[in-house]
Design an enzyme around this catalytic site. Structure first.
Site, PDB file in Angstrom:
ATOM      1  N   LYS A 251       0.847  -1.203   0.000  1.00 47.46           N
ATOM      2  CA  LYS A 251       0.000   0.000   0.000  1.00 47.46           C
ATOM      3  C   LYS A 251       0.877   1.246   0.000  1.00 47.46           C
ATOM      4  O   LYS A 251       1.692   1.431   0.885  1.00 47.46           O
ATOM      5  CB  LYS A 251      -0.910  -0.009   1.232  1.00 47.46           C
ATOM      6  CG  LYS A 251      -1.837  -1.219   1.259  1.00 47.46           C
ATOM      7  CD  LYS A 251      -2.603  -1.323   2.558  1.00 47.46           C
ATOM      8  CE  LYS A 251      -1.705  -1.614   3.729  1.00 47.46           C
ATOM      9  NZ  LYS A 251      -2.409  -1.864   4.988  1.00 47.46           N
ATOM     10  N   THR A 284      -8.085   9.235   9.145  1.00 41.75           N
ATOM     11  CA  THR A 284      -7.484   8.107   8.434  1.00 41.75           C
ATOM     12  C   THR A 284      -7.113   6.955   9.366  1.00 41.75           C
ATOM     13  O   THR A 284      -6.544   5.959   8.928  1.00 41.75           O
ATOM     14  CB  THR A 284      -6.195   8.555   7.710  1.00 41.75           C
ATOM     15  OG1 THR A 284      -5.327   9.118   8.708  1.00 41.75           O
ATOM     16  CG2 THR A 284      -6.472   9.587   6.646  1.00 41.75           C
ATOM     17  N   GLY A 286      -7.125   3.698  11.143  1.00 47.47           N
ATOM     18  CA  GLY A 286      -7.797   2.419  10.907  1.00 47.47           C
ATOM     19  C   GLY A 286      -7.925   2.054   9.442  1.00 47.47           C
ATOM     20  O   GLY A 286      -8.552   1.055   9.094  1.00 47.47           O
ATOM     21  N   THR A 287      -7.297   2.839   8.559  1.00 51.93           N
ATOM     22  CA  THR A 287      -7.426   2.577   7.118  1.00 51.93           C
ATOM     23  C   THR A 287      -6.900   1.185   6.744  1.00 51.93           C
ATOM     24  O   THR A 287      -7.543   0.457   5.986  1.00 51.93           O
ATOM     25  CB  THR A 287      -6.627   3.642   6.327  1.00 51.93           C
ATOM     26  OG1 THR A 287      -6.961   4.915   6.860  1.00 51.93           O
ATOM     27  CG2 THR A 287      -6.966   3.622   4.864  1.00 51.93           C
ATOM     28  N   GLY A 288      -5.740   0.834   7.290  1.00 44.97           N
ATOM     29  CA  GLY A 288      -5.121  -0.454   6.932  1.00 44.97           C
ATOM     30  C   GLY A 288      -5.954  -1.626   7.421  1.00 44.97           C
ATOM     31  O   GLY A 288      -6.183  -2.599   6.682  1.00 44.97           O
ATOM     32  N   CYS A 289      -6.420  -1.536   8.682  1.00 40.82           N
ATOM     33  CA  CYS A 289      -7.248  -2.630   9.240  1.00 40.82           C
ATOM     34  C   CYS A 289      -8.500  -2.786   8.405  1.00 40.82           C
ATOM     35  O   CYS A 289      -8.946  -3.893   8.094  1.00 40.82           O
ATOM     36  CB  CYS A 289      -7.699  -2.314  10.671  1.00 40.82           C
ATOM     37  SG  CYS A 289      -6.384  -1.851  11.778  1.00 40.82           S
TER      38      CYS A 289
END
Ligand SMILES: Cc1ncc(COP(=O)(O)OP(=O)(O)O)c(N)n1
Ligand SMILES: Cc1nc(C(=O)O)sc1CCOP(=O)(O)O
Ligand SMILES: [Mg+2]
Length: 574
Positions: A251, A284, A286-289
């Site tokens: 990412k 933003t 928590g975007t990855g989770c």
């Protein structure tokens, strides 16, 4: 028998079932499923002793946990994701984000907590790891009882916990494993010790279907490799792929100087550079989770990997976009809005997810034809539905915006009461304004990827395609179906290229999405279209064959009956 827990009221389990119909009789549901009421606030859970009255079909394990009672005494199962991750007290990331994201995409999400963090929009104030033995116990509780489709991992604070997870997955295999190698929070706080790197590299990655590092994590996994360009990301994806996972998504959200959210997906053979808009928001956290959970939810629903990744990206983009004006906490990073779809009424009465069989007899309106026959659009739509149209598209090329919205609102009422989806041609703004079921866009209209990010995951998006490459792109952009034509010459659309039955066949064979044929189709040739008998061809879309005729109802009935005859001959895959 229930296993006693160490330190809590071990015999009380809350059953994870719920009736989907508010009028459903909960007490009889619980009796069938083996649940007895112990007190108003808790349920004592027991296994059903028999399949009473044949009402519990299939695997008894599945019936006890994730199966929901449906109307008419039937049952339905839900795609099921188990998240193995840390709790975020601020609820923007971790377990809380995972449950919200999966729920928003229609998957059930169970959770095994590996650590409890004290966390807010400012940062991480503390981390308390759950003992390995208790992580193992939670894993056994869920995996031995519920039919988990996909496991998604988040914060795994120690190599010991990684080993526990690997053992559990060997004992209870699942369909897919999504590994988000969480090491550092968005606020820059460490969430896993350096020893976990070896745990990921040596134990977990070989079991993973996809690993989703951000740039910092990819760099850490590769001994500090510098990642500054898309080409660096491709090299990193390849190196991480060499560690064992079947797919890698690097990412690039934090790529220096980039105005886009560009990710690199590598499946061991091909690289896909996935472009997305970079949303300007403070929210933003928590975007990855969320992205990894959405991938897991889509995989649990049966999507192929690249499509799951695309849909997840689209969802995250929308959740970020909808979060722009939300203020939660005083720190620099607030949570994204996972439940935007609930808040924007996409689930209100009449909103629906896409059923490819709705493409069977697709009515596309034409204002010129309605004028010629002295009909208003509402009457034309009503008649097409009465004759058997299964989906309607309003193609109003001349209408001014205000009139278009007014007509769409009136047609929606008819469509909703007949449970027929209504799509808007070209105009995403009009679709939004009247909360239509979706849009149809062509190669020179708004790109489907942009339409999807504006409309969200629930709306139907169709794309016109004349080639296999366009069909591939439509799928990658998150469309639901494609319209392929012109199958025959038409005067309805000026300068339209005719692809013929052969062109239709090529597109259908290449397409991963369902296809509706369009262009010059009428009662005289509809049978020949359906009889090409290729997978993915689900129906025909017509304009003049319905709306340039004296009686729309009669023509729709005639077409429907021809389609039914020819598709049963052709044994269409439905
Ligand atoms: C079902 C269906 N298929 C194709 C089209 C054509 O869309 P497009 O290429 O954007 O052309 P216009 O309809 O906008 O002239 C369609 N409308 N519906
Ligand atoms: C709107 C449209 N799109 C086409 C395409 O080939 O993509 S052909 C077409 C017009 C179809 O009208 P009729 O049923 O009257 O031929
Ligand atoms: Mg168009």
């Amino acid at each position: 028998m229930l296993e006693l827990l160490d330190s809590c009221d071990s015999r009380r389990f809350r059953a994870t079932k719920m009736p989907i119909n508010p009028s459903f009789d909960t007490s009889s549901f619980m009796a069938v499923a083996g649940v007895a009421t112990a007190s108003p606030s808790s349920l004592i859970y027991t296994r059903p002793s028999s399949r009473s009255g044949g009402r519990i079909p299939g695997n008894a394990r599945r019936t006890t946990a994730v199966v929901m009672a449906a109307e008419n005494g039937g049952w339905r199962t839900m795609p099921h994701v188990l998240t193995v991750a840390g709790s975020d007290s601020g609820a923007g990331a971790g377990i809380q984000a995972d449950i919200k994201a999966c729920g928003a995409l229609g998957a059930y999400c169970s959770s095994v907590i590996t650590a409890v963090t004290a966390q807010n929009t400012v940062g991480v104030q503390g981390v308390h790891s759950v003992p390995e033995a208790f992580v193992a116990k939670q894993l056994r509780s869920v995996l031995s009882d519920m039919a988990v489709d996909v496991v998604k991992t988040g914060m795994l604070p120690s190599v010991g916990i990684i080993k526990v997870l690997c053992r559990s997955l060997q004992e209870f295999p699942v369909k897919a494993l999504v590994v988000d190698p969480v090491m550092v929070s968005t606020s820059g706080d460490m969430l896993a010790g350096p020893s976990t790197l070896s745990g990921y590299r040596d134990e977990l990655f070989v079991m993973a279907d996809i690993v989703t590092p951000n740039l910092k994590e990819a760099s850490a996994l590769l001994g500090g490799m510098s990642l500054r360009t898309v080409s660096d990301m491709c090299s990193a994806a390849k190196s991480i792929h060499n560690l064992g996972p079947r797919n890698v998504l690097v990412k690039g959200g934090h790529l220096p100087g980039s105005s886009e959210a560009t990710d690199v997906f590598f499946d061991g053979e091909n690289y896909h550079v996935l472009h997305g808009s970079r949303v300007n928001t403070r929210n933003t956290h928590g975007t990855g989770c969320t992205l990894a959970s959405c991938i897991a939810a889509e995989l649990a629903k049966g999507s192929p990997m690249l499509q799951a990744v695309q849909r997840a990206k689209t969802f995250v983009e929308s959740a970020l976009d909808y979060s722009k004006d939300i203020l939660i906490g005083n720190g620099p990073q607030g949570p994204l809005d996972h439940l935007f779809d609930l808040n924007t009424h996409a689930h209100t009465a009449g909103a629906r997810s896409f059923d490819a069989n709705d493409l069977f007899l697709y009515a596309v309106t034409d204002s010129g034809m309605n004028r010629k026959w002295g009909r208003c659009i509402v009457d034309a739509v009503k008649a097409s539905i009465e004759g058997g149209a299964t989906i309607v598209q309003l193609r109003e090329k001349e209408a001014v915006t205000r009139d278009f919205i007014e007509a769409a609102n009136a047609c929606l009422e008819i469509c909703r009461s007949n449970r027929v989806p209504l799509l808007i041609n070209d105009r995403v703004d009009v679709a939004l304004a009247c909360d239509a079921d979706g849009v149809h866009v062509g190669q020179s209209d708004m790109p489907a990827r942009v339409a999807r990010s504006i409309l969200g995951p629930q709306k139907i998006i169709g794309v016109s395609c004349k080639t296999a490459a366009q069909a591939e792109q439509a799928w990658a952009d998150g469309a639901d179906y494609i319209g392929c034509g012109g199958v025959f010459p038409t005067t309805t659309k000026a300068n339209n290229l005719t692809v013929g039955l052969d062109g239709l066949k090529v597109v259908c064979l290449a397409s991963k999405l369902p296809v509706v044929a369009i262009g010059g189709i009428s009662a005289a040739n509809a049978g020949s279209v359906m009889e090409i008998s290729v997978p993915r061809l689900k129906g025909v879309a017509v304009v003049s064959a319905l709306f340039n005729r004296e009686c729309i109802v009669t023509e729709a009935r005639r077409l429907k009956s021809i389609l039914m005859d020819s598709s049963s001959h052709a044994k269409l895959s439905v």
